[in-house]
Design a protein around this motif. Structure first.
Motif, PDB file in Angstrom:
ATOM      1  N   ARG A 131       6.990   4.877  -0.729  1.00  0.00           N
ATOM      2  CA  ARG A 131       7.821   4.925  -1.940  1.00  0.00           C
ATOM      3  C   ARG A 131       9.033   4.008  -1.796  1.00  0.00           C
ATOM      4  NH1 ARG A 131       5.983  10.358  -2.023  1.00  0.00           N
ATOM      5  NH2 ARG A 131       7.788  11.188  -0.917  1.00  0.00           N
ATOM      6  N   LEU A 132       9.637   3.986  -0.599  1.00  0.00           N
ATOM      7  CA  LEU A 132      10.772   3.098  -0.369  1.00  0.00           C
ATOM      8  C   LEU A 132      10.332   1.637  -0.451  1.00  0.00           C
ATOM      9  CD1 LEU A 132      13.726   2.584   0.513  1.00  0.00           C
ATOM     10  CD2 LEU A 132      12.901   2.683   2.865  1.00  0.00           C
ATOM     11  N   LEU A 133       9.261   1.283   0.235  1.00  0.00           N
ATOM     12  CA  LEU A 133       8.790  -0.106   0.255  1.00  0.00           C
ATOM     13  C   LEU A 133       8.382  -0.581  -1.128  1.00  0.00           C
ATOM     14  CD1 LEU A 133       6.700  -0.013   3.553  1.00  0.00           C
ATOM     15  CD2 LEU A 133       8.978  -1.012   3.220  1.00  0.00           C
ATOM     16  N   ASP A 134       7.875   0.320  -1.925  1.00  0.00           N
ATOM     17  CA  ASP A 134       7.480  -0.038  -3.289  1.00  0.00           C
ATOM     18  C   ASP A 134       8.688  -0.448  -4.135  1.00  0.00           C
ATOM     19  OD1 ASP A 134       5.381  -0.308  -5.246  1.00  0.00           O
ATOM     20  OD2 ASP A 134       6.196   1.493  -6.209  1.00  0.00           O
ATOM     21  N   GLY A 135       9.876   0.004  -3.750  1.00  0.00           N
ATOM     22  CA  GLY A 135      11.086  -0.320  -4.487  1.00  0.00           C
ATOM     23  C   GLY A 135      11.783  -1.592  -4.039  1.00  0.00           C
ATOM     24  N   LEU A 136      11.229  -2.276  -3.023  1.00  0.00           N
ATOM     25  CA  LEU A 136      11.831  -3.526  -2.560  1.00  0.00           C
ATOM     26  C   LEU A 136      11.469  -4.656  -3.511  1.00  0.00           C
ATOM     27  CD1 LEU A 136      11.154  -3.426   1.295  1.00  0.00           C
ATOM     28  CD2 LEU A 136      12.961  -2.307  -0.018  1.00  0.00           C
ATOM     29  N   SER A 137      12.225  -5.730  -3.447  1.00  0.00           N
ATOM     30  CA  SER A 137      11.895  -6.886  -4.286  1.00  0.00           C
ATOM     31  C   SER A 137      10.538  -7.449  -3.863  1.00  0.00           C
ATOM     32  CB  SER A 137      12.975  -7.962  -4.173  1.00  0.00           C
ATOM     33  OG  SER A 137      12.827  -8.683  -2.976  1.00  0.00           O
ATOM     34  N   PRO A 156      -7.565   3.177   5.951  1.00  0.00           N
ATOM     35  CA  PRO A 156      -7.913   3.362   4.539  1.00  0.00           C
ATOM     36  C   PRO A 156      -6.651   3.342   3.688  1.00  0.00           C
ATOM     37  CG  PRO A 156      -8.110   5.437   5.727  1.00  0.00           C
ATOM     38  CD  PRO A 156      -7.781   4.384   6.746  1.00  0.00           C
ATOM     39  N   VAL A 157      -6.802   2.893   2.445  1.00  0.00           N
ATOM     40  CA  VAL A 157      -5.643   2.806   1.553  1.00  0.00           C
ATOM     41  C   VAL A 157      -5.874   3.624   0.289  1.00  0.00           C
ATOM     42  CG1 VAL A 157      -4.836   0.573   2.367  1.00  0.00           C
ATOM     43  CG2 VAL A 157      -6.473   0.657   0.518  1.00  0.00           C
ATOM     44  N   GLU A 158      -4.761   4.064  -0.262  1.00  0.00           N
ATOM     45  CA  GLU A 158      -4.748   4.732  -1.553  1.00  0.00           C
ATOM     46  C   GLU A 158      -3.846   3.916  -2.467  1.00  0.00           C
ATOM     47  OE1 GLU A 158      -3.735   8.869  -0.996  1.00  0.00           O
ATOM     48  OE2 GLU A 158      -5.053   8.997   0.747  1.00  0.00           O
ATOM     49  N   SER A 159      -3.835   4.240  -3.729  1.00  0.00           N
ATOM     50  CA  SER A 159      -3.109   3.431  -4.702  1.00  0.00           C
ATOM     51  C   SER A 159      -1.613   3.323  -4.411  1.00  0.00           C
ATOM     52  CB  SER A 159      -3.323   3.983  -6.112  1.00  0.00           C
ATOM     53  OG  SER A 159      -2.824   5.310  -6.186  1.00  0.00           O
ATOM     54  N   HIS A 160      -1.015   4.308  -3.759  1.00  0.00           N
ATOM     55  CA  HIS A 160       0.423   4.285  -3.493  1.00  0.00           C
ATOM     56  C   HIS A 160       0.791   3.569  -2.185  1.00  0.00           C
ATOM     57  CE1 HIS A 160      -0.936   7.846  -1.280  1.00  0.00           C
ATOM     58  NE2 HIS A 160       0.010   7.521  -0.425  1.00  0.00           N
ATOM     59  N   ASP A 161      -0.196   3.216  -1.373  1.00  0.00           N
ATOM     60  CA  ASP A 161       0.076   2.591  -0.073  1.00  0.00           C
ATOM     61  C   ASP A 161       0.564   1.153  -0.246  1.00  0.00           C
ATOM     62  OD1 ASP A 161      -0.674   4.830   1.432  1.00  0.00           O
ATOM     63  OD2 ASP A 161      -2.776   4.254   1.415  1.00  0.00           O
ATOM     64  N   VAL A 162       1.537   0.766   0.563  1.00  0.00           N
ATOM     65  CA  VAL A 162       2.116  -0.571   0.513  1.00  0.00           C
ATOM     66  C   VAL A 162       1.757  -1.297   1.807  1.00  0.00           C
ATOM     67  CG1 VAL A 162       4.257  -1.896   0.388  1.00  0.00           C
ATOM     68  CG2 VAL A 162       4.001   0.196  -0.963  1.00  0.00           C
ATOM     69  N   SER A 163       1.145  -2.463   1.682  1.00  0.00           N
ATOM     70  CA  SER A 163       0.744  -3.245   2.858  1.00  0.00           C
ATOM     71  C   SER A 163       1.895  -4.106   3.365  1.00  0.00           C
ATOM     72  CB  SER A 163      -0.450  -4.145   2.522  1.00  0.00           C
ATOM     73  OG  SER A 163      -1.587  -3.360   2.288  1.00  0.00           O
ATOM     74  N   MET A 164       1.778  -4.498   4.609  1.00  0.00           N
ATOM     75  CA  MET A 164       2.782  -5.324   5.263  1.00  0.00           C
ATOM     76  C   MET A 164       2.510  -6.810   4.998  1.00  0.00           C
ATOM     77  SD  MET A 164       4.566  -2.958   6.789  1.00  0.00           S
ATOM     78  CE  MET A 164       4.155  -1.883   5.424  1.00  0.00           C
ATOM     79  N   THR A 165       3.561  -7.608   5.084  1.00  0.00           N
ATOM     80  CA  THR A 165       3.421  -9.066   4.999  1.00  0.00           C
ATOM     81  C   THR A 165       3.288  -9.678   6.386  1.00  0.00           C
ATOM     82  OG1 THR A 165       5.824  -9.402   5.043  1.00  0.00           O
ATOM     83  CG2 THR A 165       4.769  -9.180   2.867  1.00  0.00           C
ATOM     84  N   HIS A 166       3.742  -8.929   7.408  1.00  0.00           N
ATOM     85  CA  HIS A 166       3.706  -9.381   8.794  1.00  0.00           C
ATOM     86  C   HIS A 166       3.468  -8.169   9.708  1.00  0.00           C
ATOM     87  CE1 HIS A 166       6.101 -12.471   6.796  1.00  0.00           C
ATOM     88  NE2 HIS A 166       5.831 -13.288   7.807  1.00  0.00           N
ATOM     89  N   LEU A 167       2.961  -8.443  10.890  1.00  0.00           N
ATOM     90  CA  LEU A 167       2.871  -7.443  11.951  1.00  0.00           C
ATOM     91  C   LEU A 167       3.487  -8.039  13.205  1.00  0.00           C
ATOM     92  CD1 LEU A 167      -0.810  -6.161  11.576  1.00  0.00           C
ATOM     93  CD2 LEU A 167       1.275  -4.884  11.052  1.00  0.00           C
ATOM     94  N   ILE A 168       4.266  -7.242  13.916  1.00  0.00           N
ATOM     95  CA  ILE A 168       4.805  -7.667  15.209  1.00  0.00           C
ATOM     96  C   ILE A 168       4.380  -6.647  16.243  1.00  0.00           C
ATOM     97  CG2 ILE A 168       6.879  -8.135  16.573  1.00  0.00           C
ATOM     98  CD1 ILE A 168       8.310  -8.980  14.040  1.00  0.00           C
ATOM     99  N   THR A 169       3.781  -7.154  17.331  1.00  0.00           N
ATOM    100  CA  THR A 169       3.428  -6.336  18.486  1.00  0.00           C
ATOM    101  C   THR A 169       4.017  -7.004  19.721  1.00  0.00           C
ATOM    102  OG1 THR A 169       1.379  -7.462  19.106  1.00  0.00           O
ATOM    103  CG2 THR A 169       1.204  -5.761  17.389  1.00  0.00           C
ATOM    104  N   GLU A 170       3.742  -6.431  20.866  1.00  0.00           N
ATOM    105  CA  GLU A 170       4.193  -7.032  22.118  1.00  0.00           C
ATOM    106  C   GLU A 170       3.581  -8.412  22.354  1.00  0.00           C
ATOM    107  OE1 GLU A 170       0.623  -4.458  23.368  1.00  0.00           O
ATOM    108  OE2 GLU A 170       2.131  -4.500  21.773  1.00  0.00           O
ATOM    109  N   ASN A 171       2.500  -8.736  21.623  1.00  0.00           N
ATOM    110  CA  ASN A 171       1.828 -10.031  21.787  1.00  0.00           C
ATOM    111  C   ASN A 171       2.308 -11.095  20.812  1.00  0.00           C
ATOM    112  OD1 ASN A 171       0.344  -8.913  23.846  1.00  0.00           O
ATOM    113  ND2 ASN A 171      -1.442  -8.518  22.583  1.00  0.00           N
TER     114      ASN A 171
END
Length: 177
Positions: A131-137, A156-171
């Protein structure tokens, strides 16, 4: 399927201080050369990746964090605010600290139980972050921060799920197409 994946993710060993250091190094490498912009970061609960060292090393960034109120959605506040201990064991800004509109966030560093390589995130099950991420620009960067060992093949995703633009891991950093 989400419940099963969530239960599986909760059986994994918690993040270690050494793993937090490795991930923090990757976050620093990615954030340091960028123009300082309002950046959301979480305050870690025990066993979660701790990005506190990133905040300390990049004081020129306007750091923001969330507050989980008794009722209602997450609110956003300055990171360096007076804090209180939430009943679930993490620190958060006290209720009297002024709120920051989520639309000001330009980079959101986001925790999760697991992510997949397509940037889909599985949280703790209350959809607070979604819900917070959905409110970002629309231009805000949504950056999942996790460990390779915490990645799932498919979330799995549902209609309210917000995907990331990037992922950061230790690699390193992955930009999601």
């Amino acid at each position: 399927m989400k419940a099963r994946l969530r239960a599986e993710a909760r059986t994994r060993p918690p993040a270690t201080p050494e793993e937090s250091t490795k991930v923090s190094h990757q976050v620093l490498r990615w954030l340091a050369p960028r123009r300082p912009v309002p950046t959301l970061v979480w305050m870690a609960i025990p066993g979660e990746l701790d990005l506190g060292p990133v905040v300390a090393r990049l004081p020129m960034i306007e750091w923001l964090t969330t507050r989980t109120p008794q009722v209602g959605p997450l609110t956003v506040h300055p990171y360096h605010s007076p804090l209180e201990l939430h009943r679930f064991g993490f620190h958060q800004p006290v209720a009297s600290v002024p709120e920051v509109p989520p639309s000001r966030i330009e980079v959101a560093l986001v925790p999760g139980l697991t992510f997949d390589t397509r940037g889909r995130r599985l949280g703790r099950g209350k959809s607070y972050y979604d819900r917070l991420l959905d409110g970002l620009s629309a231009n805000a960067l949504r950056v999942g921060v996790t460990l390779e060992r915490m990645m799932a093949e498919v979330v799995p995703v549902e209609s309210h799920d917000v995907s990331m633009t990037h992922l950061i891991t230790e690699n390193g950093v992955r930009e999601i197409a």
